[in-house]
Design a protein around this motif. Structure first.
Motif, PDB file in Angstrom:
ATOM      1  N   GLN A 281       2.721  -3.416  -8.463  1.00  0.00           N
ATOM      2  CA  GLN A 281       1.721  -4.037  -7.592  1.00  0.00           C
ATOM      3  C   GLN A 281       0.417  -4.278  -8.352  1.00  0.00           C
ATOM      4  O   GLN A 281      -0.014  -3.449  -9.154  1.00  0.00           O
ATOM      5  CB  GLN A 281       1.445  -3.156  -6.373  1.00  0.00           C
ATOM      6  CG  GLN A 281       2.655  -2.846  -5.518  1.00  0.00           C
ATOM      7  CD  GLN A 281       3.381  -4.088  -5.056  1.00  0.00           C
ATOM      8  OE1 GLN A 281       2.762  -5.045  -4.584  1.00  0.00           O
ATOM      9  NE2 GLN A 281       4.705  -4.071  -5.192  1.00  0.00           N
ATOM     10  N   THR A 282      -0.200  -5.400  -8.083  1.00  0.00           N
ATOM     11  CA  THR A 282      -1.503  -5.702  -8.692  1.00  0.00           C
ATOM     12  C   THR A 282      -2.649  -5.490  -7.706  1.00  0.00           C
ATOM     13  O   THR A 282      -3.789  -5.317  -8.108  1.00  0.00           O
ATOM     14  CB  THR A 282      -1.536  -7.159  -9.183  1.00  0.00           C
ATOM     15  OG1 THR A 282      -1.214  -8.037  -8.092  1.00  0.00           O
ATOM     16  CG2 THR A 282      -0.526  -7.368 -10.308  1.00  0.00           C
ATOM     17  N   SER A 283      -2.324  -5.465  -6.427  1.00  0.00           N
ATOM     18  CA  SER A 283      -3.343  -5.267  -5.400  1.00  0.00           C
ATOM     19  C   SER A 283      -3.560  -3.770  -5.148  1.00  0.00           C
ATOM     20  O   SER A 283      -2.595  -3.041  -4.864  1.00  0.00           O
ATOM     21  CB  SER A 283      -2.907  -5.941  -4.097  1.00  0.00           C
ATOM     22  OG  SER A 283      -3.632  -5.448  -2.997  1.00  0.00           O
ATOM     23  N   PRO A 284      -4.799  -3.285  -5.221  1.00  0.00           N
ATOM     24  CA  PRO A 284      -5.086  -1.867  -4.920  1.00  0.00           C
ATOM     25  C   PRO A 284      -4.620  -1.466  -3.519  1.00  0.00           C
ATOM     26  O   PRO A 284      -4.147  -0.347  -3.312  1.00  0.00           O
ATOM     27  CB  PRO A 284      -6.610  -1.771  -5.044  1.00  0.00           C
ATOM     28  CG  PRO A 284      -6.979  -2.887  -5.980  1.00  0.00           C
ATOM     29  CD  PRO A 284      -6.016  -3.987  -5.662  1.00  0.00           C
ATOM     30  N   ASN A 289      -0.801   1.511  -0.082  1.00  0.00           N
ATOM     31  CA  ASN A 289       0.207   1.545   0.991  1.00  0.00           C
ATOM     32  C   ASN A 289       1.489   2.235   0.517  1.00  0.00           C
ATOM     33  O   ASN A 289       2.086   3.035   1.242  1.00  0.00           O
ATOM     34  CB  ASN A 289       0.527   0.125   1.467  1.00  0.00           C
ATOM     35  CG  ASN A 289      -0.615  -0.501   2.248  1.00  0.00           C
ATOM     36  OD1 ASN A 289      -1.499   0.203   2.740  1.00  0.00           O
ATOM     37  ND2 ASN A 289      -0.598  -1.822   2.355  1.00  0.00           N
ATOM     38  N   TYR A 290       1.908   1.906  -0.704  1.00  0.00           N
ATOM     39  CA  TYR A 290       3.107   2.544  -1.250  1.00  0.00           C
ATOM     40  C   TYR A 290       2.875   4.036  -1.471  1.00  0.00           C
ATOM     41  O   TYR A 290       3.763   4.866  -1.203  1.00  0.00           O
ATOM     42  CB  TYR A 290       3.518   1.875  -2.567  1.00  0.00           C
ATOM     43  CG  TYR A 290       4.386   0.654  -2.380  1.00  0.00           C
ATOM     44  CD1 TYR A 290       5.714   0.774  -1.979  1.00  0.00           C
ATOM     45  CD2 TYR A 290       3.878  -0.619  -2.589  1.00  0.00           C
ATOM     46  CE1 TYR A 290       6.514  -0.349  -1.802  1.00  0.00           C
ATOM     47  CE2 TYR A 290       4.669  -1.750  -2.418  1.00  0.00           C
ATOM     48  CZ  TYR A 290       5.995  -1.608  -2.015  1.00  0.00           C
ATOM     49  OH  TYR A 290       6.785  -2.722  -1.839  1.00  0.00           O
ATOM     50  N   ALA A 291       1.686   4.397  -1.939  1.00  0.00           N
ATOM     51  CA  ALA A 291       1.376   5.814  -2.182  1.00  0.00           C
ATOM     52  C   ALA A 291       1.439   6.604  -0.878  1.00  0.00           C
ATOM     53  O   ALA A 291       1.933   7.746  -0.853  1.00  0.00           O
ATOM     54  CB  ALA A 291      -0.003   5.939  -2.817  1.00  0.00           C
ATOM     55  N   THR A 292       0.967   5.993   0.217  1.00  0.00           N
ATOM     56  CA  THR A 292       1.008   6.657   1.525  1.00  0.00           C
ATOM     57  C   THR A 292       2.452   6.902   1.958  1.00  0.00           C
ATOM     58  O   THR A 292       2.797   7.999   2.439  1.00  0.00           O
ATOM     59  CB  THR A 292       0.286   5.797   2.584  1.00  0.00           C
ATOM     60  OG1 THR A 292      -1.084   5.626   2.197  1.00  0.00           O
ATOM     61  CG2 THR A 292       0.352   6.457   3.956  1.00  0.00           C
ATOM     62  N   LEU A 293       3.314   5.912   1.795  1.00  0.00           N
ATOM     63  CA  LEU A 293       4.722   6.065   2.142  1.00  0.00           C
ATOM     64  C   LEU A 293       5.392   7.160   1.316  1.00  0.00           C
ATOM     65  O   LEU A 293       6.162   7.975   1.839  1.00  0.00           O
ATOM     66  CB  LEU A 293       5.460   4.743   1.917  1.00  0.00           C
ATOM     67  CG  LEU A 293       5.476   3.733   3.062  1.00  0.00           C
ATOM     68  CD1 LEU A 293       6.099   2.432   2.592  1.00  0.00           C
ATOM     69  CD2 LEU A 293       6.237   4.293   4.263  1.00  0.00           C
TER      70      LEU A 293
END
Length: 320
Positions: A281-284, A289-293
């Motif tokens: 991903q390039t968008s912070p 969002n992925y880190a939260t999942l």
């Protein structure tokens, strides 16, 4: 009686042939040393050995060092230098170098695209029996630009490569049947050739098989089969597969949770692939969002998280 002056020229020729043979043996020895070092991930030693082989005229060493410049192993990535080395090897008669330089010339990796050189060297590789060159040349005719566009000829060349057992060619034939390019659209044939390539772990074929099963394109819709094929593709480091396979594992974990089930294996794969999807991903915001999942799934099964972390460590350690 044979006079010495008659023997002397023969001795000179014999000595010359002996020196050439000995030099070829030394060059081949350097290549063998370099290959062993490269396979053992001792890249600096491999570079030194390949350079020594090149200096002695070895054709394989030139291609091997060129590939290291492409991948940035033991040297900085440098496609221009790589293509120069491929040309050197190609001129010395190495079929892999001929193939690689043909690709350089087609795509302009070493400078401006040179269609004539691309066709010339890919044809040379084909004449030497290098099967991958068949579809490499075929793809030039399918795309056009580098050569006069001729999808039918391109399809025929790729089919010839596929029939010779080349997985990449089989994958391309499947794609061409799917799109109806260079041939009549035929979903049954598309699936057949994609599966032949997918069974050999060819990443783009496995990816396309996953999408076919996911969307029900020409085959019965099956999320399980889609997930299996996308897993094969992603594990071959086919980056485009990271996000869809992560979504499928995420969705499966959520489905099981609705039935109050926690599947450690499924959660492990979900965490693993969510990490891979996050890495591209390039968008912070998307990374967050992925880190939260990942954190949420880790709370569901700490064991799955530990196993996924081990998988990621092995994955990163084996990165080419």
């Amino acid at each position: 009686m044979i006079e010495f002056r008659q023997i002397a020229p023969l001795l000179s020729v014999g000595l010359f042939l002996f020196l050439v043979t000995a030099n070829d043996a030394l060059a081949a020895s350097d290549f063998a040393v370099g290959k062993k070092a490269r396979d053992g991930q001792d890249y600096l030693s491999a570079v030194r050995a390949f350079r020594a082989g090149i200096a002695k005229g070895d054709k394989q060493s030139a291609n091997a060092l060129g590939e290291m410049y492409i991948l940035g192993l033991g040297v900085d990535k440098d496609p221009v230098t790589a293509c120069q080395l491929f040309l050197k090897g190609a001129k010395r008669g190495d079929v892999l170098a001929q193939h690689n330089y043909g690709i350089c010339a087609a795509k302009g990796k070493g400078g401006k695209p040179n269609p004539a050189e691309a066709v010339k060297w890919l044809n040379e590789a084909m004449k030497s029996g290098h099967k991958p060159a068949l579809c490499a040349l075929g793809q030039l005719y399918v795309a056009g630009g580098a050569v006069k566009k001729d999808p039918k000829l391109g399809f025929d060349l790729c089919l010839k490569g596929a029939l010779a057992g080349e997985a990449k060619a089989a994958a391309r034939v499947g794609e061409l049947y799917f799109a109806g390019v260079g041939t009549v659209k035929n979903m049954k044939e598309a699936y057949k050739w994609l599966k032949k390539a997918g069974d050999k772990q060819e990443p783009s074929a496995a990816y396309n098989l996953g999408l076919m099963h996911l969307n029900g394109d020409g085959v019965a819709k099956s999320v399980d089969k889609a997930r299996r094929w996308l897993t094969v593709s992603a594990l071959q480091r086919h980056r485009i597969a990271f996000e869809p396979v992560a979504r499928l594992y995420r969705n499966r974990v959520i489905e099981l949770l609705k039935n109050e089930q926690i599947d450690v294996r499924m959660t492990r794969w979900a965490i693993f692939f969510l990490n891979l999807a996050r890495s591209i991903q390039t968008s912070p915001k998307q990374r967050s969002n992925y880190a939260t999942l990942i954190d949420q799934f880790s709370e569901l099964s700490p064991k799955a998280r530990r196993l996924a972390d081990q998988d990621l460590s092995k994955w990163n350690a084996s990165k080419p």
